[in-house]
Scaffold this motif. Structure first.
Motif, PDB file in Angstrom:
ATOM      1  N   ILE A   1     -27.180  -2.463   8.580  1.00 54.77           N
ATOM      2  CA  ILE A   1     -25.926  -1.699   8.635  1.00 54.77           C
ATOM      3  C   ILE A   1     -25.303  -1.751   7.254  1.00 54.77           C
ATOM      4  N   VAL A   2     -25.050  -0.585   6.729  1.00 57.28           N
ATOM      5  CA  VAL A   2     -24.657  -0.493   5.323  1.00 57.28           C
ATOM      6  C   VAL A   2     -23.327   0.241   5.223  1.00 57.28           C
ATOM      7  N   GLN A   3     -22.437  -0.315   4.415  1.00 51.39           N
ATOM      8  CA  GLN A   3     -21.146   0.341   4.165  1.00 51.39           C
ATOM      9  C   GLN A   3     -20.928   0.454   2.674  1.00 51.39           C
ATOM     10  N   ASP A   4     -20.403   1.562   2.301  1.00 51.70           N
ATOM     11  CA  ASP A   4     -20.053   1.714   0.891  1.00 51.70           C
ATOM     12  C   ASP A   4     -18.708   1.044   0.662  1.00 51.70           C
ATOM     13  N   ILE A   5     -18.723  -0.043  -0.094  1.00 48.04           N
ATOM     14  CA  ILE A   5     -17.460  -0.774  -0.293  1.00 48.04           C
ATOM     15  C   ILE A   5     -16.882  -0.538  -1.681  1.00 48.04           C
ATOM     16  N   THR A   6     -17.371   0.518  -2.322  1.00 47.94           N
ATOM     17  CA  THR A   6     -16.877   0.804  -3.664  1.00 47.94           C
ATOM     18  C   THR A   6     -15.360   0.910  -3.681  1.00 47.94           C
ATOM     19  N   VAL A   7     -14.850   1.703  -2.735  1.00 45.25           N
ATOM     20  CA  VAL A   7     -13.390   1.918  -2.725  1.00 45.25           C
ATOM     21  C   VAL A   7     -12.678   0.622  -2.426  1.00 45.25           C
ATOM     22  N   ARG A   8     -13.196  -0.087  -1.422  1.00 45.11           N
ATOM     23  CA  ARG A   8     -12.557  -1.343  -1.062  1.00 45.11           C
ATOM     24  C   ARG A   8     -12.528  -2.300  -2.232  1.00 45.11           C
ATOM     25  N   LYS A   9     -13.676  -2.339  -2.959  1.00 41.79           N
ATOM     26  CA  LYS A   9     -13.753  -3.223  -4.111  1.00 41.79           C
ATOM     27  C   LYS A   9     -12.757  -2.809  -5.174  1.00 41.79           C
ATOM     28  N   GLU A  10     -12.656  -1.501  -5.311  1.00 43.87           N
ATOM     29  CA  GLU A  10     -11.709  -1.025  -6.315  1.00 43.87           C
ATOM     30  C   GLU A  10     -10.293  -1.391  -5.916  1.00 43.87           C
ATOM     31  N   ILE A  11     -10.001  -1.229  -4.635  1.00 45.57           N
ATOM     32  CA  ILE A  11      -8.662  -1.584  -4.162  1.00 45.57           C
ATOM     33  C   ILE A  11      -8.418  -3.074  -4.372  1.00 45.57           C
ATOM     34  N   ASP A  12      -9.434  -3.851  -4.002  1.00 42.29           N
ATOM     35  CA  ASP A  12      -9.289  -5.292  -4.201  1.00 42.29           C
ATOM     36  C   ASP A  12      -9.042  -5.606  -5.656  1.00 42.29           C
ATOM     37  N   LYS A  13      -9.837  -4.933  -6.496  1.00 41.27           N
ATOM     38  CA  LYS A  13      -9.701  -5.183  -7.925  1.00 41.27           C
ATOM     39  C   LYS A  13      -8.297  -4.817  -8.375  1.00 41.27           C
ATOM     40  N   ALA A  14      -7.829  -3.664  -7.887  1.00 45.32           N
ATOM     41  CA  ALA A  14      -6.485  -3.243  -8.268  1.00 45.32           C
ATOM     42  C   ALA A  14      -5.457  -4.252  -7.795  1.00 45.32           C
ATOM     43  N   LYS A  15      -5.649  -4.718  -6.545  1.00 50.31           N
ATOM     44  CA  LYS A  15      -4.712  -5.722  -6.007  1.00 50.31           C
ATOM     45  C   LYS A  15      -4.726  -6.968  -6.853  1.00 50.31           C
ATOM     46  N   THR A  16      -5.933  -7.401  -7.165  1.00 48.62           N
ATOM     47  CA  THR A  16      -6.049  -8.635  -7.941  1.00 48.62           C
ATOM     48  C   THR A  16      -5.356  -8.482  -9.284  1.00 48.62           C
ATOM     49  N   GLU A  17      -5.600  -7.360  -9.889  1.00 49.84           N
ATOM     50  CA  GLU A  17      -5.011  -7.154 -11.205  1.00 49.84           C
ATOM     51  C   GLU A  17      -3.506  -7.054 -11.103  1.00 49.84           C
ATOM     52  N   PHE A  18      -3.079  -6.399 -10.051  1.00 48.57           N
ATOM     53  CA  PHE A  18      -1.635  -6.285  -9.852  1.00 48.57           C
ATOM     54  C   PHE A  18      -1.029  -7.669  -9.677  1.00 48.57           C
ATOM     55  N   VAL A  19      -1.661  -8.454  -8.861  1.00 47.68           N
ATOM     56  CA  VAL A  19      -1.149  -9.800  -8.614  1.00 47.68           C
ATOM     57  C   VAL A  19      -1.116 -10.588  -9.912  1.00 47.68           C
ATOM     58  N   SER A  20      -2.218 -10.480 -10.676  1.00 53.16           N
ATOM     59  CA  SER A  20      -2.257 -11.206 -11.939  1.00 53.16           C
ATOM     60  C   SER A  20      -1.124 -10.770 -12.836  1.00 53.16           C
ATOM     61  N   LEU A  21      -0.982  -9.477 -12.964  1.00 56.56           N
ATOM     62  CA  LEU A  21       0.030  -8.954 -13.843  1.00 56.56           C
ATOM     63  C   LEU A  21       1.411  -9.359 -13.362  1.00 56.56           C
ATOM     64  N   ALA A  22       1.604  -9.193 -12.031  1.00 55.57           N
ATOM     65  CA  ALA A  22       2.919  -9.539 -11.478  1.00 55.57           C
ATOM     66  C   ALA A  22       3.223 -11.001 -11.726  1.00 55.57           C
ATOM     67  N   SER A  23       2.227 -11.835 -11.510  1.00 59.47           N
ATOM     68  CA  SER A  23       2.501 -13.258 -11.680  1.00 59.47           C
ATOM     69  C   SER A  23       2.798 -13.554 -13.138  1.00 59.47           C
ATOM     70  N   HIS A  24       2.077 -12.861 -14.007  1.00 57.87           N
ATOM     71  CA  HIS A  24       2.353 -13.044 -15.430  1.00 57.87           C
ATOM     72  C   HIS A  24       3.773 -12.622 -15.755  1.00 57.87           C
ATOM     73  N   GLN A  25       4.148 -11.458 -15.232  1.00 59.34           N
ATOM     74  CA  GLN A  25       5.492 -10.962 -15.509  1.00 59.34           C
ATOM     75  C   GLN A  25       6.559 -11.882 -14.951  1.00 59.34           C
ATOM     76  N   LEU A  26       6.245 -12.485 -13.783  1.00 56.87           N
ATOM     77  CA  LEU A  26       7.238 -13.391 -13.184  1.00 56.87           C
ATOM     78  C   LEU A  26       7.335 -14.689 -13.964  1.00 56.87           C
ATOM     79  N   ARG A  27       6.172 -15.115 -14.461  1.00 57.24           N
ATOM     80  CA  ARG A  27       6.165 -16.412 -15.150  1.00 57.24           C
ATOM     81  C   ARG A  27       6.924 -16.373 -16.462  1.00 57.24           C
ATOM     82  N   THR A  28       6.886 -15.243 -17.119  1.00 54.35           N
ATOM     83  CA  THR A  28       7.476 -15.196 -18.456  1.00 54.35           C
ATOM     84  C   THR A  28       8.969 -15.554 -18.469  1.00 54.35           C
TER      85      THR A  28
END
Lengths: 144, 816
Positions: free
Chosen positions: B565-592
């Motif tokens: 059973i195969v699923q294309d998770i490209t979009v999900r991965k991209e969303i995850d990546k975006a979330k991760t980056e957002f979180v990183s950025l947000a945390s950076h912005q909060l920490r400053t």
């Protein structure tokens, strides 16, 4: 090798933070030069005075397009002498990849700003410059 | 343009037959040209040569008679002189009229001589006069001959010839020499007029000597030169032009009689050969025979000597032949040659025409058959039996056709076999489809609900076919694809029948690591379910990241099939990546800004801006505390997001966990000492090496221990244990703290949850620590649980399998 008076080059773009760092360093008797971008930082280093600089305090995100990693790269690409100046990376970015990059380029320490007191970092600076205890901790990696 | 588009006539630019004919003819033509040219040239030479020879011979023949006459004349005058009457007359004269030796008188001797001369003249016919002259030139005996009559001239008519040139020249000659005169027209009479009719003469003379050898006179014989000339010119054909010349070039014989005897001593009109051929006249009068080709004429000439012994006197016989005459022959020869060649040429051409027609027959047959074959009729054969190369080709052609027909039938047979094979396979596949019934039953518990419906195979089949996830069925052999549903087709961008029977490996893009490949491949070997989210499938010229699970099913006959059973998770991965980056950025912005607050507060508290009043200090401490808590919260939230997103990594290495535990205890000692807590260590001092991620394990240790310290009032006890039980390493921390209310125990591991008694106790906490620990332990393959009674305390447990933490790939590490 070093004067009694330590000189640190700070490369940090947030003014309040740079100010805090500078005051604290000076309170501890350390001369602080501050720059806000990679170009500015390199400019200071390429001055004839650069021999004075004992350590570089480097943030990751800076003014302009270049980041602290670019600074590291350009620094290391220049003369051998520059390569011998210890660099403390002090940033709020916790990304593992970024940390690995800095280590690869030869950063001595990597701090997450929000997790450390200023006096802690300054003690480490003194330990590095005065006693040569610059890089690894017990686990073999720069702390944090 | 294909061969079949062209009709044969368009293909043939130069028919074979023409080649067979034109080729040889061409060669023949060249040959003829060369031969004709050569033979013409050669024949020209030959003809000229033979013409010359012929003419030479003819000349000689012509001259022969004349020469003979002249030679006789030379002899005759000697004979005359030696006649007895001559000496007798001399003796008689000397003895006063009577020859005592000869017993005859002068008159008797004279009369005798006259008879002899007359007889001679009649007999020979060539002499016009025969005379005996004395030393003064007086004629003593003279016989004239003309028209067949010899006349003895009487005394009273005898003349004196003392002043004639021939007399004088002959008188002084030695006895054996003969004088031959030039040829000229005879002159008679006192005035020496030219005798008419003209009488061309050559005079032959010899000197007469007495017994003592003194000259006594001359014997002269006149040859009838005209007779001789006529003899020479006899039957001169009008093809040739014949001339007889004297040695000065004047015509003695000419077709135009007016031109004869032009010599000044004769008629004097001076017509001579010089007028005719001034260019060759010197050669002609040179006194030797020869020939000259010049332009239109061949001139052959030959001298005739009246006296062979004196070659300074001669006549010249000249014959001219127009070259046209010669070349006329030659021309006709040439024409004949050309005509003959042309006839041969035509003959050969004709012959070739006939011959090649015969030759072409088999080829034409072959051509026809080939045409039929090309049009699709493989039954035709070439009926050619000629014993030559064409026959061989025809035979090969026939055999080839046999082979083709054979292959054709074999091919048809194979096609039939294949078709039935395909039909069998199709049926097998349909059977396979039916087995999905068993498959999907086992995989998803939710599908239990639909079992009734799903037992209807057709609906089930449709369901699979129309499922949103890609589903494939693989066979044991080489992981061949037996079935792929529509969703899968869309995922990989290929139709099922394009990938049918291909191996799964062909669809996996090379971006997939070898470990993942091996991991997926292990399902075929170990019959255990495998899944991965790090597999990449090819789609068109690129690829996509997929989440794939493979599991085996066993059919009744023990053949194994595998479902994927195969699923294309490209979009999900991209969303995850975006979330991760957002979180990183947000945390950076909060920490400053928090860093600014921290450091300035720190500096205030350090007295860097001057000593603080106690109240001020208090306030600043609150500020510092608040911002520090904020930092902790941000760090914890960052970890939570990594756990939630699954992006955190577990990077294991062999670690001495006893040492690690000790270092954490050392770290927290200040905290526990500050509350004067009793820290009990119940674990071995020996090193214990496990494959763990040291950072994560440290975090777990820290969390349990700091919680225990935090929630235990002063003077309490915290016991830390580390032991091995049932293949697990167990870490347990017991405290004598506030414990957890029973009603809230279920929520302890939830995000941001803090029990009421914890909140009430003014303790700090994010409510995230236990959540993080649980998640990490779960991912590592261990277990977490606790026991607690409110106000009595709590014991928290975490286990790690002795085989170590499970590695996990992730883009982030969890940080403290």
């Amino acid at each position: 090798m070093h004067h009694q008076e330590i000189t640190v080059l700070i490369i940090e773009d947030e003014r309040p933070l740079a100010q805090a760092i500078k005051s604290k360093l000076e309170k501890e008797g350390i001369v602080a030069i501050s720059a806000r971008s990679v170009e500015q930082g390199l400019g200071y280093l390429n001055d004839s005075d650069f021999e004075k600089i004992d350590l570089i305090w480097l943030d990751h995100y800076l003014l302009g397009d270049k980041t602290g990693i670019d600074f590291m790269a350009e620094c290391r690409a220049q003369s051998d002498h520059l390569q011998s100046i210890p660099i403390f990376v002090v940033t709020n970015t916790g990304s593992h990849d970024k940390k690995q990059s800095y280590i690869k380029f030869g950063a001595s320490k990597y701090y997450i700003k929000a997790n450390h007191r200023l006096d802690q970092i300054i003690d480490d600076i003194k330990a590095c410059v005065l006693r040569g205890e610059c890089s690894v901790d017990a686990n073999g990696t720069p702390s944090d | 343009m294909k061969l079949s588009d062209l009709s044969p006539s368009r293909l043939i630019k130069m028919p074979l037959r023409w080649k067979f004919i034109l080729g040889p003819l061409f060669i023949l033509f060249i040959f003829f040209v060369v031969v004709i040219f050569r033979s013409v040239t050669l024949s020209e030479l030959i003809i000229m040569d033979s013409t010359l020879r012929y003419m030479d011979a003819e000349m000689e023949a012509r001259a022969q008679d004349a020469t003979q006459t002249f030679t006789r004349a030379v002899q005759d005058v000697h004979v005359f002189r030696d006649l007895p009457p001559v000496q007798g007359m001399i003796r008689a004269e000397a003895e006063g009229g009577y020859d005592s030796l000869g017993q005859s008188s002068y008159e008797e001797w004279q009369s005798r001589l006259q008879e002899i001369f007359a007889s001679f003249a009649r007999t020979h016919g060539v002499y016009t006069q025969i005379r005996y002259l004395d030393e003064q030139g007086d004629e003593l005996v003279r016989v004239n001959y003309a028209d067949g009559v010899a006349e003895v001239v009487q005394e009273e008519f005898l003349q004196n010839k003392g002043d004639r040139y021939y007399f004088n020249e002959a008188l002084g000659l030695p006895g054996q020499d003969t004088y031959a005169s030039q040829i000229d027209l005879n002159r008679e009479g006192a005035n020496q007029n030219i005798q008419v009719p003209y009488q061309p003469s050559i005079r032959y003379a010899v000197s007469v000597k007495d017994a003592a050898g003194a000259p006594q006179g001359v014997i002269v014989a006149n040859i009838d030169a005209q007779y001789v000339i006529d003899q020479i010119a006899e039957a001169s054909s009008n093809k040739r032009t014949l001339f007889v010349l004297d040695q000065e070039g004047y015509f003695l014989f000419h077709a135009d009689k007016e031109k004869e005897w032009g010599n000044p001593r004769d008629l004097g009109h001076q017509a001579r050969y010089h007028d005719r051929r001034p260019d060759i006249i010197d050669e002609v009068l040179a006194g030797t025979s020869g020939s000259v080709w010049s332009g239109e004429n061949l001139v052959v000439f030959s001298p005739i000597y009246p006296n062979q012994d004196s070659r300074d006197r001669f006549l010249v016989l000249v014959e001219e032949v127009s070259t046209k005459t010669v070349t006329g022959v030659f021309e006709s020869f040439r024409k004949q040659l050309v005509l003959g060649s042309a006839l041969i040429f035509l003959g050969v051409a004709f012959g070739l025409l006939l011959f090649t027609r015969r030759l072409m027959v088999p080829l034409t047959k072959l051509q026809t058959v080939a045409g039929d074959v090309r049009d699709g009729d493989f039954n035709r054969r070439a009926d050619i039996s000629s014993k030559d190369e064409v026959g061989v080709v025809a035979q090969a052609f026939n055999e080839m056709l046999d082979t083709i027909q054979q292959y054709q039938s074999e091919l048809e047979q194979k096609v039939q076999e294949r078709t039935s094979e395909i039909e069998r396979a199709k049926k097998d596949l349909e059977d396979t489809n039916h087995t999905i019934v068993d498959l999907l039953k086992d995989t998803q518990q939710d599908r239990e609900q639909y079992r009734a419906q799903l037992l209807e195979t057709k609906k089930f089949q449709e369901a699979v076919e129309n499922a949103t996830d890609g589903i494939i069925i693989l066979s044991d052999q080489q992981k061949s694809i037996m079935y792929a549903n529509r969703a899968f087709e869309r995922l990989v961008g290929k139709h099922f029948h394009d990938i049918q029977n291909q191996s799964l490996d062909d669809l996996i893009d090379r971006a997939t690591s070898d470990e993942v490949r091996a991991h997926v491949g292990s399902v075929f070997v170990e019959n255990k379910t495998v899944s991965t989210e790090n597999i990449f499938f090819a789609r068109g010229s690129s690829f996509f990241q997929a989440s794939a699970s493979f599991f085996p099913i066993v059919k009744e006959h023990d053949t194994r099939l595998f479902v994927g059973i195969v699923q294309d998770i490209t979009v999900r991965k991209e969303i995850d990546k975006a979330k991760t980056e957002f979180v990183s950025l947000a945390s950076h912005q909060l920490r400053t800004p928090l860093s600014a607050i921290n450091w300035y507060a720190e500096m205030l508290l350090s007295g860097d801006a001057g000593e603080l009043a106690p109240e001020q200090r208090g306030y600043v401490e609150e500020i510092y505390g608040g911002s520090t808590r904020m930092v902790d919260l941000i760090n914890a939230l960052l970890n939570v997001s990594r756990i939630e997103l699954g992006t955190f990594s577990v990077e294991t290495q062999m670690t001495d966990i006893v040492k690690l535990l000790r270092s954490v205890l050392d770290e927290t000692k200040p905290l526990s000492d500050a509350k004067r807590l009793g820290m009990v260590h119940e674990f071995t001092n020996d090193p214990l090496e496990l494959k763990v991620d040291p950072k994560l394990l440290r975090m777990i240790f820290q969390n349990f221990i700091s919680n225990a310290i935090k929630y235990t009032p002063e003077e309490g006890t915290v016991t830390v244990r580390l032991y091995i039980e049932d293949e697990e390493c167990v870490f347990a921390v017991t405290d004598t703290g506030i414990g957890i209310p029973e009603a809230q125990q279920d929520h302890i591991f939830q995000k941001l949850f803090r029990a009421d008694n914890a909140k009430a106790g003014d303790t700090e906490g994010t409510g995230l620590g236990l959540y993080i620990v649980k998640k990490v332990i779960d991912h590592s393959g261990g277990r977490t649980w606790f026991e607690s009674e409110q106000d009595k305390g709590a014991t928290f447990y975490a286990t790690i399998p002795l085989s170590g933490m499970r590695d996990k790939e992730g883009s982030r590490t969890l940080d403290n």
